[in-house]
Design an enzyme around this catalytic site. Structure first.
Site, PDB file in Angstrom:
ATOM      1  N   GLU A 166       7.421  -2.243   0.961  1.00  0.00           N
ATOM      2  CA  GLU A 166       6.728  -2.843   2.104  1.00  0.00           C
ATOM      3  C   GLU A 166       6.985  -4.344   2.211  1.00  0.00           C
ATOM      4  O   GLU A 166       6.054  -5.164   2.126  1.00  0.00           O
ATOM      5  CB  GLU A 166       5.228  -2.569   2.007  1.00  0.00           C
ATOM      6  N   GLU A 363       5.293   6.996   0.432  1.00  0.00           N
ATOM      7  CA  GLU A 363       3.829   6.947   0.287  1.00  0.00           C
ATOM      8  C   GLU A 363       3.176   7.547   1.517  1.00  0.00           C
ATOM      9  O   GLU A 363       3.603   7.300   2.645  1.00  0.00           O
ATOM     10  CB  GLU A 363       3.284   5.505   0.205  1.00  0.00           C
TER      11      GLU A 363
HETATM   12  C1  BGP Z   1       0.388   0.583   0.392  1.00  0.00           C
HETATM   13  C2  BGP Z   1       0.850  -0.086  -0.872  1.00  0.00           C
HETATM   14  C3  BGP Z   1       0.260   0.476  -2.113  1.00  0.00           C
HETATM   15  C4  BGP Z   1      -1.147   1.011  -1.992  1.00  0.00           C
HETATM   16  C5  BGP Z   1      -1.408   1.734  -0.690  1.00  0.00           C
HETATM   17  C6  BGP Z   1      -2.841   2.065  -0.416  1.00  0.00           C
HETATM   18  O1  BGP Z   1       0.454  -0.309   1.445  1.00  0.00           O
HETATM   19  O2  BGP Z   1       2.244  -0.015  -1.012  1.00  0.00           O
HETATM   20  O3  BGP Z   1       0.427  -0.467  -3.124  1.00  0.00           O
HETATM   21  O4  BGP Z   1      -2.056   0.090  -2.386  1.00  0.00           O
HETATM   22  O5  BGP Z   1      -0.929   0.999   0.406  1.00  0.00           O
HETATM   23  O6  BGP Z   1      -3.501   0.988   0.198  1.00  0.00           O
HETATM   24  P1  BGP Z   1      -4.762   0.297  -0.405  1.00  0.00           P
HETATM   25  O7  BGP Z   1      -4.553   0.217  -1.864  1.00  0.00           O
HETATM   26  O8  BGP Z   1      -4.818  -1.062   0.198  1.00  0.00           O
HETATM   27  O9  BGP Z   1      -5.926   1.131  -0.020  1.00  0.00           O
END
Ligand code: BGP
Length: 460
Positions: A166, A363
């Site tokens: 990201e 993801e």
């Molecule tokens: C994505 C990231 C992850 C993870 C996920 C969930 O954007 O790559 O690292 O954290 O989001 O989001 P969050 O943890 O902010 O709920």
């Protein structure tokens, strides 16, 4: 079976070094921006919980790997922490860090799990932060040197590499929305940082080509398909296009096509924030495109033209207003819209506009607050909502694959509960529950049993 996936489809899980390992001072690891920021401003973090323990993967990785295998995870995507592998700005290699990742990679392979390694997941070592982080072009070259060390040390066993996770989040949250360090709001710096991150990625791809490794190199981009309120209205369409340029195409185009969209350059130029380009940069970016893409998909964006004049520092909000609509599904724990058809739209966009490049879902997942409320008498979390969430997204992914999109895997964020930046442990995402405050005890949730079947049957 209603939805059968192509043979060899990778059913996996995704996490990252800084969110799972803990052991933050062990093996001579140096501080990263997250350790540093937490030490300075703990109040920014949910319940003031920092990144020192996370899921304790550093000590418990054999157990995590064994349990991931039991949950049907066939590939594990994580990241190598720069701060664990390189000690200083001179590039001194930390052999303890190398040994740790060697052990993890070997243990994954022994268990039949494909290791997929990312080289940057929001975590810069403090020694480069002190030199300006990605505001400083030098950091891009240092990143490429770190990448070369990783290719040299692990490239004989790791076949799937990615440069950044990201990348747009680095300028977006660090330099506009102030949710990551250094938490400033400065569009000029954001543009320069974004450019240097892309340069770093291309330089790392160049190192990979030189290394002679026989794997593949990609980048993980969080795509947020942008829908406008009224497609009949040119101003609404324009608002959505601008968001698409800023948040999606700013990395997608240079990484896959080797050049920035002309419209993005024009936009930055009009704002007087076009980053400085040095000799040779254009060729570097053009000649070092990626082999494949990781796509993180959580939510879309909704845009309409502004109805009021924007006042305030230069931000994407200058160009749009968000809109809501009746029946909009939300994950209220995270505040993100749930919109499954977007996965199909992403797939078709990659097929039609990006040469049908190979890609995988790196993801997708659902974080839930106070998940213990769904624990049954036997102590198992009954997370049917997660199973439904995965199924509904897979339905659209399946449709896209049937129509010829080139998707080779689905990785759930996350195979186990882990630490989540400033949200710490507020929302739980895992197939495996981790009792953070009870020695990181690991238990299977209902979704872990379901995911195992999904993976065994290659469909559902
Ligand atoms: C994505 C990231 C992850 C993870 C996920 C969930 O954007 O790559 O690292 O954290 O989001 O989001 P969050 O943890 O902010 O709920």
């Amino acid at each position: 079976m209603d939805y059968q996936f192509p043979e060899g489809f990778l059913w996996g899980g995704a996490s990252s070094g800084p969110q799972s390992e803990g052991g933050s001072t062990e093996g001579d690891r140096v501080m990263s921006e997250w350790d540093y920021w937490f030490s300075k401003e703990p109040e920014r973090f949910y319940r003031q919980v920092g990144p020192s323990v996370t899921s304790d993967f550093y000590h418990k990785y054999p157990e995590y790997i064994e349990k991931m295998k039991a949950a049907g995870v066939k590939s594990y995507r994580t990241s190598i922490q720069w701060s664990r592998v390189i000690r200083d700005c001179d590039g001194t290699v930390n052999e303890d860090g190398i040994q740790f990742y060697n052990q993890v990679i070997d243990e994954l392979i022994r268990n039949g799990i494909e290791p997929m390694m990312c080289l940057h997941h929001f975590d810069l070592p403090l020694y480069w932060v002190e030199k300006g982080g990605f505001e400083n072009r030098e950091t891009a070259y240092a990143f490429a040197r770190f990448a070369a060390v990783c290719f040299g040390r692990f490239g004989d066993r790791v076949k799937y590499w990615t440069t950044f996770n990201e990348p747009v989040i680095i300028p977006e949250t660090g330099y506009l929305y102030q949710r990551h360090y250094p938490a400033v709001c400065d569009a000029g710096k954001a543009a320069a940082v974004g450019y240097h991150v892309q340069l770093a990625s291309s330089l790392a791809v160049a190192e990979f080509r030189k290394s002679g490794c026989d794997g593949k190199i990609g980048i993980i981009i969080n795509l947020t398909p942008t829908y406008c309120e009224n497609p009949e209205k040119a101003e609404d369409r324009r608002a959505a296009e601008i968001l698409d340029l800023i948040f999606n195409r700013s990395f997608l185009d240079p990484s896959v096509k080797g050049e920035y969209p002309v419209e993005l350059k024009e936009l930055l130029e009009a704002e007087g924030i076009l980053p400085e380009v040095s000799e040779g940069d254009r060729e570097m970016i053009r000649e070092n495109t990626v082999d494949y893409l990781g796509v993180n998909y959580y939510h879309p964006r909704r845009a309409k033209a502004r109805t009021t004049v924007y006042e305030g520092p230069l931000m994407p909000e200058k160009y749009y207003e968000p809109y809501e609509f009746e029946g909009q599904k939300m994950n209220t724990s995270r505040g993100w819209e749930i919109y499954e058809p977007a996965i199909y739209d992403i797939a078709m966009n990659l097929k039609e506009n990006y040469g049908n490049i190979p890609w995988y879902i790196s993801e997708n997942g659902m974080g839930i607050q106070d998940e213990e409320q769904f624990m049954g008498a036997d102590g198992m979390v009954e997370d049917d909502y997660r199973i439904e969430f995965i199924k509904e997204h897979l339905t659209y992914l399946h449709k896209a694959i049937e129509e010829g999109c080139n998707c080779f895997g689905y990785h759930l964020w996350s195979p186990f509960d882990c630490w989540s930046w400033t949200n710490a442990y507020k929302n739980r995402y895992g197939l495996l529950r981790v009792d953070i405050y009870d020695g990181c005890k690991i238990t299977m949730k209902k979704s872990a049993h379901w995911f195992r079947k999904l993976s065994e049957n290659n469909g559902f």
